[in-house]
Design a protein around this motif. Structure first.
Motif, PDB file in Angstrom:
ATOM      1  N   LEU A  23       2.933  57.954  36.623  1.00  0.00           N
ATOM      2  CA  LEU A  23       4.284  58.518  36.652  1.00  0.00           C
ATOM      3  C   LEU A  23       4.747  58.899  35.243  1.00  0.00           C
ATOM      4  N   HIS A  24       4.357  58.087  34.271  1.00  0.00           N
ATOM      5  CA  HIS A  24       4.691  58.425  32.881  1.00  0.00           C
ATOM      6  C   HIS A  24       3.918  59.664  32.435  1.00  0.00           C
ATOM      7  N   ALA A  25       2.635  59.733  32.773  1.00  0.00           N
ATOM      8  CA  ALA A  25       1.787  60.826  32.299  1.00  0.00           C
ATOM      9  C   ALA A  25       2.273  62.179  32.796  1.00  0.00           C
ATOM     10  N   VAL A  26       2.714  62.247  34.050  1.00  0.00           N
ATOM     11  CA  VAL A  26       3.130  63.543  34.608  1.00  0.00           C
ATOM     12  C   VAL A  26       4.597  63.836  34.348  1.00  0.00           C
ATOM     13  N   PRO A  32       9.740  55.495  26.968  1.00  0.00           N
ATOM     14  CA  PRO A  32       9.849  55.718  25.513  1.00  0.00           C
ATOM     15  C   PRO A  32       8.923  54.828  24.699  1.00  0.00           C
ATOM     16  N   PHE A  33       8.746  53.585  25.136  1.00  0.00           N
ATOM     17  CA  PHE A  33       7.886  52.677  24.370  1.00  0.00           C
ATOM     18  C   PHE A  33       6.456  53.209  24.315  1.00  0.00           C
ATOM     19  N   VAL A  34       5.974  53.750  25.415  1.00  0.00           N
ATOM     20  CA  VAL A  34       4.610  54.284  25.444  1.00  0.00           C
ATOM     21  C   VAL A  34       4.502  55.491  24.512  1.00  0.00           C
ATOM     22  N   GLU A  35       5.555  56.320  24.486  1.00  0.00           N
ATOM     23  CA  GLU A  35       5.537  57.476  23.595  1.00  0.00           C
ATOM     24  C   GLU A  35       5.493  57.037  22.136  1.00  0.00           C
ATOM     25  N   ARG A  36       6.278  56.005  21.795  1.00  0.00           N
ATOM     26  CA  ARG A  36       6.262  55.503  20.411  1.00  0.00           C
ATOM     27  C   ARG A  36       4.907  54.901  20.065  1.00  0.00           C
ATOM     28  N   LEU A  37       4.323  54.189  21.019  1.00  0.00           N
ATOM     29  CA  LEU A  37       3.007  53.604  20.768  1.00  0.00           C
ATOM     30  C   LEU A  37       1.957  54.685  20.588  1.00  0.00           C
ATOM     31  N   ASP A  38       2.047  55.762  21.361  1.00  0.00           N
ATOM     32  CA  ASP A  38       1.101  56.868  21.191  1.00  0.00           C
ATOM     33  C   ASP A  38       1.217  57.470  19.793  1.00  0.00           C
ATOM     34  N   ALA A  39       2.466  57.595  19.307  1.00  0.00           N
ATOM     35  CA  ALA A  39       2.667  58.122  17.954  1.00  0.00           C
ATOM     36  C   ALA A  39       2.041  57.194  16.919  1.00  0.00           C
ATOM     37  N   PRO A 213      10.097  71.112   8.471  1.00  0.00           N
ATOM     38  CA  PRO A 213       9.170  70.311   9.273  1.00  0.00           C
ATOM     39  C   PRO A 213       9.823  69.875  10.584  1.00  0.00           C
ATOM     40  N   LEU A 214       9.025  69.285  11.445  1.00  0.00           N
ATOM     41  CA  LEU A 214       9.541  68.649  12.656  1.00  0.00           C
ATOM     42  C   LEU A 214       9.577  67.142  12.430  1.00  0.00           C
ATOM     43  N   THR A 215      10.739  66.553  12.609  1.00  0.00           N
ATOM     44  CA  THR A 215      10.888  65.110  12.441  1.00  0.00           C
ATOM     45  C   THR A 215      10.940  64.465  13.815  1.00  0.00           C
ATOM     46  N   ASP A 216      10.000  63.563  14.102  1.00  0.00           N
ATOM     47  CA  ASP A 216       9.955  62.897  15.400  1.00  0.00           C
ATOM     48  C   ASP A 216      11.085  61.887  15.530  1.00  0.00           C
ATOM     49  N   GLY A 217      11.217  61.311  16.712  1.00  0.00           N
ATOM     50  CA  GLY A 217      12.315  60.394  16.994  1.00  0.00           C
ATOM     51  C   GLY A 217      12.324  59.155  16.126  1.00  0.00           C
ATOM     52  N   ASP A 218      11.170  58.770  15.589  1.00  0.00           N
ATOM     53  CA  ASP A 218      11.113  57.602  14.713  1.00  0.00           C
ATOM     54  C   ASP A 218      11.322  57.954  13.251  1.00  0.00           C
ATOM     55  N   GLY A 219      11.733  59.221  12.985  1.00  0.00           N
ATOM     56  CA  GLY A 219      12.010  59.632  11.618  1.00  0.00           C
ATOM     57  C   GLY A 219      10.791  60.036  10.819  1.00  0.00           C
ATOM     58  N   PRO A 429      -3.574  61.603  24.605  1.00  0.00           N
ATOM     59  CA  PRO A 429      -2.849  60.344  24.839  1.00  0.00           C
ATOM     60  C   PRO A 429      -3.804  59.171  24.992  1.00  0.00           C
ATOM     61  N   LEU A 430      -3.406  58.037  24.435  1.00  0.00           N
ATOM     62  CA  LEU A 430      -4.229  56.833  24.505  1.00  0.00           C
ATOM     63  C   LEU A 430      -3.415  55.618  24.928  1.00  0.00           C
ATOM     64  N   ALA A 431      -2.145  55.588  24.541  1.00  0.00           N
ATOM     65  CA  ALA A 431      -1.333  54.381  24.754  1.00  0.00           C
ATOM     66  C   ALA A 431      -1.230  54.020  26.230  1.00  0.00           C
ATOM     67  N   SER A 432      -1.012  55.009  27.101  1.00  0.00           N
ATOM     68  CA  SER A 432      -0.845  54.700  28.521  1.00  0.00           C
ATOM     69  C   SER A 432      -2.107  54.063  29.090  1.00  0.00           C
ATOM     70  N   GLY A 433      -3.298  54.548  28.677  1.00  0.00           N
ATOM     71  CA  GLY A 433      -4.543  53.970  29.163  1.00  0.00           C
ATOM     72  C   GLY A 433      -4.739  52.544  28.686  1.00  0.00           C
ATOM     73  N   LEU A 434      -4.435  52.293  27.397  1.00  0.00           N
ATOM     74  CA  LEU A 434      -4.596  50.943  26.865  1.00  0.00           C
ATOM     75  C   LEU A 434      -3.634  49.970  27.531  1.00  0.00           C
ATOM     76  N   LEU A 435      -2.367  50.377  27.654  1.00  0.00           N
ATOM     77  CA  LEU A 435      -1.388  49.492  28.278  1.00  0.00           C
ATOM     78  C   LEU A 435      -1.717  49.268  29.752  1.00  0.00           C
ATOM     79  N   MET A 436      -2.161  50.317  30.430  1.00  0.00           N
ATOM     80  CA  MET A 436      -2.538  50.169  31.830  1.00  0.00           C
ATOM     81  C   MET A 436      -3.680  49.179  31.981  1.00  0.00           C
ATOM     82  N   ALA A 437      -4.731  49.335  31.134  1.00  0.00           N
ATOM     83  CA  ALA A 437      -5.886  48.445  31.227  1.00  0.00           C
ATOM     84  C   ALA A 437      -5.495  47.011  30.887  1.00  0.00           C
TER      85      ALA A 437
END
Length: 747
Positions: A23-26, A32-39, A213-219, A429-437
């Motif tokens: 559901l997150h992937a699609v 948000p936590f998964v997105e931050r972890l991916d970053a 530049p583009l500044t992401d949500g974490d600055g 993307p990697l974070a969703s796979g790691l957290l899922m596993a």
């Protein structure tokens, strides 16, 4: 199938993380936590794969603190900048020049505007003045002087976009039109305002690129929009403009994604296509038509990725001729006051100009990292394969094999992801796979654990990593009597710090140092466990342990002191081996204290530990630090000494440590009392006589006793320390309020 049917509930629980990850992937349920972890995982991959080498093709002319000190504060007059441009092209023979600064205001520093006003007003009747002004104005119009220096040279000016709607200066011609997008709703980065260069300069150097530049949500700045949108027109970045000028100014065309890979509703482009005649060069971009900055290494003059030349060195002609021949040159700043330092994955104060240098280098090498248009499809496939594999296997495997299987799945995800990143520049993307596993494994094991919960196994799992196996065997006989619930009780705590670790770390490879630390800690840990001690934690080159919990141990102080003496002797044996192998010797500093402490399972929801806390614990840590001061390996508090009567003791001092008002007696053990030789007993008696004289401020008598002691042990540091103290204090008047204690203000 029968096995799967029996374990259907565990399979269903294991599939829950897969559902949420999909559901997150699609995009149905973004987390948000998964997105931050991916970053953060992207940052780690980037740092792990950076070449860390110098790129000689790109040079940065740095408006640094040195330049500001020598040439004056910024902005400099345009005639000086013209001199710098002439120096770069005529004497240095550079190939290309780009400015990571904007010239948004006219330069009136020459006074030409005021002179013209005077010619029209108070000096209008002075024909000679007007004539001379006409002769000089070509040289006094610094903007025109700078413009002449830029004309017909490969120069790209910089400008910035803003979302605040303000507009100043003249934008360059856009590189793409809306018609070229074929009506597709591409998600360009859009800006409502800009700050560009004045008209005279924009006409002289028609090539310009934005440096926003583009500044992401974490600055953190991780990417740059290669093409951005303003008022329905599309403008290129400074790095892309410089690259295009370098390769012959090819046209920029949109490269559309393949629909069966990206989906018909993908909002971005697959690439920007640089087309010149029959030649076409695709530059991959993400869904914002941006590229990730391919950082080469740490930023700044000391970073080693690009050569930095102080702008004042160029202005003052300090460089040899042709020193920058055929180089791509960027003019920017690292001076903190000019506010062009960015937070990036490789540094928190990274020069903005170097981000463009990295992109230019990446374009030249064809090495740009990008999240491709099919990233979502890749993520879904990886989640399905890994999730279904874990759901079907974990319920059928033993705990140890399940760990190996989960580790194998995670290793496969990480390995494939990193290979695609390092070899092909694909950021997937990697974070969703790691957290899922990880979550699937945790839920599966937790389910089996709670369904088959056994109190003895639970107790062994809780305490087995902290206490010796023989204590666990005692505990499991009556598991209801033990828990990790916090309680206060009298315990003995030990802190043992390795000396000489820094010296070793300078001379040994990391793997050798790791092997050595493991060997030393294994020996010390075996001694602690053999004396019924509980390992609390390892902290770098320090080990912390305590006695008296979770199993009550009446002789906890005595066992701690026995451990300390054995550890000191073990270090002597270790050093004999080190001398034979040519390895630096080590030492230990040990602090032991007995007192009331809070013991139990403490920490956060993420990580917990069975540990002790309290003032008595803090005092034990302070005592370990005092071992250096008094030149001994072991420092024991008076409270612990009183509970270890089998040992002979030498009193070191009475001290007030930081955070404690009351003075504490400190001692060091000199051996087992029953086997103490006559010479040592005589020395301890003499030492006691000295301390009595010292605390009575009888300095002459103190010196006499110390001379006798130093004849016995000429090189004993403790006696040297007190000799210095006595020599200093005898110069002071008698202090009736002095209690003989030493105060330490640092930890």
């Amino acid at each position: 199938m029968g096995l799967l049917a029996r374990h259907w509930s565990r399979i269903a629980i294991t599939l829950l993380p897969l559902v949420f990850a999909l559901l997150h992937a699609v995009g149905v349920l973004p987390i948000p936590f998964v997105e931050r972890l991916d970053a953060n995982l992207y940052d780690a991959r980037l740092r792990a794969s950076m070449p860390g080498t110098l790129d000689p093709r790109v040079v940065i002319i740095d408006i640094d603190e040195k330049s500001l000190a020598e040439a004056g504060r910024w902005p400099w007059s345009r005639n000086r900048l013209a001199e710098m441009v002439d120096e770069l092209f005529e004497r240095q023979k550079i190939a290309l020049l780009g400015f990571d600064v904007v010239f948004a205001e006219p330069d009136d520093s020459s006074g030409l505007k005021r002179l013209r006003q005077m010619a029209e007003d108070e000096l209008r009747d002075a024909a000679g003045f007007r004539q001379r002004l006409q002769q000089l104005q070509a040289d006094l119009d610094y903007d025109a002087v700078f413009a002449r220096a830029l004309e017909k040279r490969p120069v790209v000016l910089g400008y910035y976009f803003t979302g605040e709607g303000r507009k100043s200066g003249v934008l360059p011609a856009p590189v793409m039109t809306r018609e070229s997008l074929r009506g597709r709703p591409i998600r360009f980065t859009r800006f409502s305002g800009y700050g560009a260069n004045i008209e005279a300069l924009a006409r002289a150097a028609p090539m310009a690129g934005h440096f926003t530049p583009l500044t992401d949500g974490d600055g953190v700045v991780r990417s740059i929009p290669l093409v951005a949108e303003h008022d329905g027109a599309y403008y290129e970045a400074l790095s892309l403009a410089m690259f295009r000028l370098l390769v012959g100014k090819p046209a920029v065309e949109p490269g559309f994604p393949t629909e069966h890979l990206a989906g018909h509703d993908y909002p971005g482009l697959a690439s920007l296509v640089l087309r010149q005649g029959r030649r076409a060069l695709p530059i991959p971009v993400d869904d914002r038509v941006a590229t990730l900055v391919p950082f080469r290494g740490p930023g700044g003059p000391a970073g080693g990725s690009f050569r930095y030349v102080s702008a004042s060195d160029v202005l003052l002609h300090r460089l040899p001729p042709d020193d920058l021949k055929d180089k791509i040159v960027l003019v920017g700043t690292t001076a903190p006051g000019l506010l062009d330092l960015r937070v990036t994955p490789v540094g928190e104060t990274y020069p903005g100009v170097e981000t463009h240098a990295n992109v230019i280098a990446g374009l030249l090498d064809g090495r740009l990292h990008v999240m491709p248009d099919y990233a979502v499809g890749y993520e879904v496939v990886m989640l399905l394969v890994a999730g279904l594999l874990l759901a079907l296997l974990l319920p059928l495997l033993s705990a140890s094999v399940a760990v190996l299987a989960s580790f194998g799945v995670v290793a496969a995800l990480v390995g494939l992801n990193y290979w695609l990143f390092a070899a092909h520049g694909l950021v997937l993307p990697l974070a969703s796979g790691l957290l899922m596993a990880g979550t699937a494994f945790a839920l599966n094991m937790s389910y089996g654990y709670f369904v088959e919960s056994r109190s003895k196994r639970e107790l062994a799992n809780l305490f087995g990593t902290y206490v010796p196996p023989e204590l666990v065997d005692e505990m499991v006989k009556d598991p209801d009597s033990y828990s990790m619930k916090a309680t206060s009780k009298e315990l003995t705590v030990m802190f043992c710090d390795m000396r000489g670790f820094t010296k070793m770390s300078e001379k040994m490879e990391p793997t050798q140092l790791q092997e050595l630390l493991n060997e030393v800690f294994s020996r010390l840990t075996d001694i602690i466990r053999a004396n019924r001690g509980t390992i609390d934690k390892y902290m770098g080159d320090c080990v912390m342990a305590f006695w008296g919990a979770p199993v009550d141990t009446p002789r906890h102080a005595q066992l701690a002191v026995r451990s300390a003496l054995a550890m000191e002797q073990s270090v002597v044996q270790i050093n004999e081996d080190h001398r034979a192998r040519g390895i630096p010797e080590i030492g230990v500093g040990i602090g032991i204290n007995t007192g009331t402490m809070c013991v139990g399972d403490m920490g956060s929801d993420i990580r917990r530990s069975y540990t002790v806390i309290g003032d008595a614990v803090n005092l034990g840590s302070r005592l370990e630090g005092l071992s250096k001061v008094y030149g001994v390996a072991i420092v024991v508090s008076d409270a612990a000494r009183r509970q270890a009567p089998e040992f002979a003791w030498q009193e070191l001092d009475r001290v007030r440590v930081k955070g404690k008002e009351q003075a504490v007696g400190i001692f060091t053990p000199v051996g087992v009392l029953a086997t103490l030789d006559a010479g040592t007993a005589e020395e301890l008696e003499a030492w006691g006589t000295f301390l009595a004289a010292y605390r009575a401020q009888e300095w002459e008598r103190s010196e006499l006793e110390l001379r006798n002691l130093r004849r016995i042990h000429a090189k004993k540091y403790l006696y040297e320390l007190y000799s210095e103290r006595v020599a200093s204090m005898k110069l002071l008047p008698f202090d009736p309020s002095w209690d003989g204690a030493t105060t330490f203000e640092t930890k």
